[in-house]
Design an enzyme around this catalytic site. Structure first.
Site, mmCIF file in Angstrom:
data_model
loop_
_atom_site.group_PDB
_atom_site.id
_atom_site.type_symbol
_atom_site.label_atom_id
_atom_site.label_comp_id
_atom_site.label_asym_id
_atom_site.label_seq_id
_atom_site.Cartn_x
_atom_site.Cartn_y
_atom_site.Cartn_z
ATOM 1 N N ARG A 1 0.828 -1.206 0.000
ATOM 2 C CA ARG A 1 0.000 0.000 0.000
ATOM 3 C C ARG A 1 0.862 1.256 0.000
ATOM 4 O O ARG A 1 0.330 2.361 -0.081
ATOM 5 C CB ARG A 1 -0.859 -0.011 1.269
ATOM 6 C CG ARG A 1 -2.347 0.109 1.033
ATOM 7 C CD ARG A 1 -3.003 -0.018 2.384
ATOM 8 N NE ARG A 1 -4.404 0.271 2.366
ATOM 9 C CZ ARG A 1 -5.365 -0.654 2.356
ATOM 10 N NH1 ARG A 1 -5.040 -1.930 2.300
ATOM 11 N NH2 ARG A 1 -6.623 -0.292 2.407
ATOM 12 N N ARG B 1 -22.260 -1.815 0.489
ATOM 13 C CA ARG B 1 -21.632 -2.899 1.249
ATOM 14 C C ARG B 1 -22.142 -2.904 2.693
ATOM 15 O O ARG B 1 -22.443 -3.960 3.237
ATOM 16 C CB ARG B 1 -20.096 -2.730 1.208
ATOM 17 C CG ARG B 1 -19.351 -3.831 1.955
ATOM 18 C CD ARG B 1 -17.911 -3.908 1.539
ATOM 19 N NE ARG B 1 -17.085 -2.878 2.163
ATOM 20 C CZ ARG B 1 -15.845 -2.594 1.770
ATOM 21 N NH1 ARG B 1 -15.308 -3.233 0.764
ATOM 22 N NH2 ARG B 1 -15.142 -1.680 2.396
ATOM 23 N N ARG C 1 -17.917 -2.932 9.413
ATOM 24 C CA ARG C 1 -16.520 -2.541 9.664
ATOM 25 C C ARG C 1 -16.457 -1.184 10.346
ATOM 26 O O ARG C 1 -17.206 -0.266 9.979
ATOM 27 C CB ARG C 1 -15.759 -2.486 8.334
ATOM 28 C CG ARG C 1 -15.250 -3.836 7.884
ATOM 29 C CD ARG C 1 -14.728 -3.787 6.467
ATOM 30 N NE ARG C 1 -13.737 -2.729 6.234
ATOM 31 C CZ ARG C 1 -12.971 -2.684 5.152
ATOM 32 N NH1 ARG C 1 -13.069 -3.625 4.232
ATOM 33 N NH2 ARG C 1 -12.111 -1.708 5.011
ATOM 34 N N ARG D 1 -9.528 7.151 4.115
ATOM 35 C CA ARG D 1 -8.958 6.004 3.391
ATOM 36 C C ARG D 1 -8.649 6.396 1.947
ATOM 37 O O ARG D 1 -7.629 6.002 1.387
ATOM 38 C CB ARG D 1 -9.939 4.820 3.419
ATOM 39 C CG ARG D 1 -9.874 4.047 4.733
ATOM 40 C CD ARG D 1 -11.174 3.351 5.058
ATOM 41 N NE ARG D 1 -11.553 2.328 4.102
ATOM 42 C CZ ARG D 1 -12.777 1.771 4.075
ATOM 43 N NH1 ARG D 1 -13.709 2.156 4.916
ATOM 44 N NH2 ARG D 1 -13.036 0.828 3.215
HETATM 45 P P1 ADP Z 1 -10.088 -1.086 1.945
HETATM 46 O O1 ADP Z 1 -11.361 -1.795 1.796
HETATM 47 O O2 ADP Z 1 -10.221 0.331 2.359
HETATM 48 O O3 ADP Z 1 -9.179 -1.257 0.793
HETATM 49 P P2 ADP Z 1 -8.732 -3.038 3.661
HETATM 50 O O4 ADP Z 1 -9.779 -3.979 4.140
HETATM 51 O O5 ADP Z 1 -7.769 -3.545 2.674
HETATM 52 O O6 ADP Z 1 -9.372 -1.673 3.203
HETATM 53 O O7 ADP Z 1 -7.908 -2.485 4.904
HETATM 54 C C1 ADP Z 1 -8.562 -1.854 5.980
HETATM 55 C C2 ADP Z 1 -7.578 -1.058 6.816
HETATM 56 O O8 ADP Z 1 -6.528 -1.922 7.256
HETATM 57 C C3 ADP Z 1 -6.868 0.065 6.102
HETATM 58 O O9 ADP Z 1 -7.626 1.253 6.072
HETATM 59 C C4 ADP Z 1 -5.618 0.208 6.935
HETATM 60 O O10 ADP Z 1 -5.859 0.871 8.157
HETATM 61 C C5 ADP Z 1 -5.266 -1.237 7.273
HETATM 62 N N1 ADP Z 1 -4.389 -1.826 6.251
HETATM 63 C C6 ADP Z 1 -4.685 -2.857 5.439
HETATM 64 N N2 ADP Z 1 -3.655 -3.146 4.636
HETATM 65 C C7 ADP Z 1 -2.675 -2.275 4.950
HETATM 66 C C8 ADP Z 1 -1.369 -2.041 4.472
HETATM 67 N N3 ADP Z 1 -0.848 -2.777 3.482
HETATM 68 N N4 ADP Z 1 -0.639 -1.055 5.009
HETATM 69 C C9 ADP Z 1 -1.135 -0.294 5.997
HETATM 70 N N5 ADP Z 1 -2.356 -0.450 6.488
HETATM 71 C C10 ADP Z 1 -3.132 -1.425 5.981
#
Ligand code: ADP
Length: 314
Positions: free
Chosen positions: A88, A127, A139, A150
């Site tokens: 990310r 969702r 969530r 985000r």
């Molecule tokens: P989204 O649906 O927003 O893509 P995810 O389910 O992948 O979110 O992730 C939810 C949260 O988990 C992120 O907003 C972040 O706080 C944390 N997170 C997930 N993956 C990472 C990552 N690779 N680096 C940093 N934080 C992460």
């Protein structure tokens, strides 16, 4: 098969990842799911990540890199994996490069799901209502405020990965606004066609020499393959030229030796021994023989004449 799915929250990474899991029998490694599990289990990592996640911020690189390093070691990831939500940030992508290099693994593709930001909030709202309808817990970060954060985090820290992988010619972009099935079909087409996943970006083109990066599997190979074929063509051309020159030299030598032999044979009035020059040399030899006989006749005549004159004078 090893893939990365890139895209903002609500782009459909999770949905497509599940379909790819079914189709290719590989595992989906979602850092979001893993972190949520850690939060639910109350592990030290979960405790650290809980508040950051709820607000929509990013958990520290060290934590997620550690999680992924452990996870790709596990047996079920041997056959391949889809990384969803990781990397990310650029440091995470660099760490992944190192991890894969250490293990001698390569990525097959990085697929970006491109979506219009205006639809994201609507998708996340859908969702939420779907989850509520199923009686699932919503969530903590699925609310307008956290979603805005985000999205900011995506633009600032994750979007640079589009260039990172674009420069390595490992990136393919699909239209995430199309229907779920159409997106799946687009991804399948990308995965089934070997070769570069994307046209080189102008940044990539600007770099004179293509970077040799272990991570760019087919794309890198193709770059090297085209260079190799160019070099091979040039080498072949030089070889052909040398071969032609050799043949020409050989035939010139043969021709001059033939001519020498013909001359020699003509002098001796013998037939040329070589099969190739036999007829020509034979004709030449006969002609010279006739000429020699003519000259000899003339000389004899002149000598006889001379003798006659001498006798007369006497
Ligand atoms: P989204 O649906 O927003 O893509 P995810 O389910 O992948 O979110 O992730 C939810 C949260 O988990 C992120 O907003 C972040 O706080 C944390 N997170 C997930 N993956 C990472 C990552 N690779 N680096 C940093 N934080 C992460």
């Amino acid at each position: 098969m090893r893939l990365i799915l890139l895209g903002p929250p609500g782009a459909g990474k999770g949905t497509q990842a599940q379909r790819l899991v079914q189709k290719y029998g590989i595992v989906q490694l979602s850092t979001g799911d893993m972190l949520r599990a850690a939060v639910a289990a109350g592990t030290p990592i979960g405790l650290k990540a809980k508040d950051i996640m709820a607000s929509g911020g990013l958990v520290s690189d060290d934590i997620v890199i550690g999680i992924i390093a452990d996870r790709i070691e596990q047996d079920d990831a041997r056959k391949g994996f889809i990384l969803d939500g990781f990397p990310r940030t650029v440091p995470q992508a660099e760490a992944l490069d190192r991890l894969l290099k250490e293990k001698g693994l390569k990525l097959d593709s990085v697929i970006e799901l491109k979506v219009n930001e205006a639809v994201l909030l609507q998708r996340v709202e859908n969702r939420i209502s779907e989850m509520q309808a199923r009686g699932e817990a919503v969530r903590a970060d699925d609310n307008a405020e956290a979603l805005a954060k985000r999205l900011d985090a995506y633009r600032a820290q994750t979007e640079p990965l589009v260039h990172y992988y674009g420069d390595k010619r490992a990136l393919a972009t699909v239209d995430g606004m199309a229907s779920i099935d159409e997106v799946t079909a687009q991804i399948s087409r990308i995965l089934e066609v070997p070769g570069p996943k994307a046209k080189p970006t102008s940044r990539a083109k600007a770099k004179a020499a293509p970077k040799k990066v272990g991570i760019v599997a087919k794309a890198g190979k193709r770059v090297r393959a085209s260079e190799t074929s160019k070099r091979a063509k040039a080498k072949k051309a030089v070889k052909t030229k040398a071969k032609k020159a050799k043949v020409a030299k050989k035939s010139a030598v043969k021709a001059s030796s033939l001519a020498r032999r013909a001359k020699k044979t003509a002098k001796k009035g013998r037939k040329a021994p070589s099969k190739a020059g036999k007829r020509v040399v034979g004709r030449k030899a006969a002609a010279s023989k006739r000429a020699a006989q003519k000259v000899a006749k003339k000389v004899t005549k002149r000598r006889a004449k001379g003798r006659n004159q001498l006798t007369k004078r006497r």
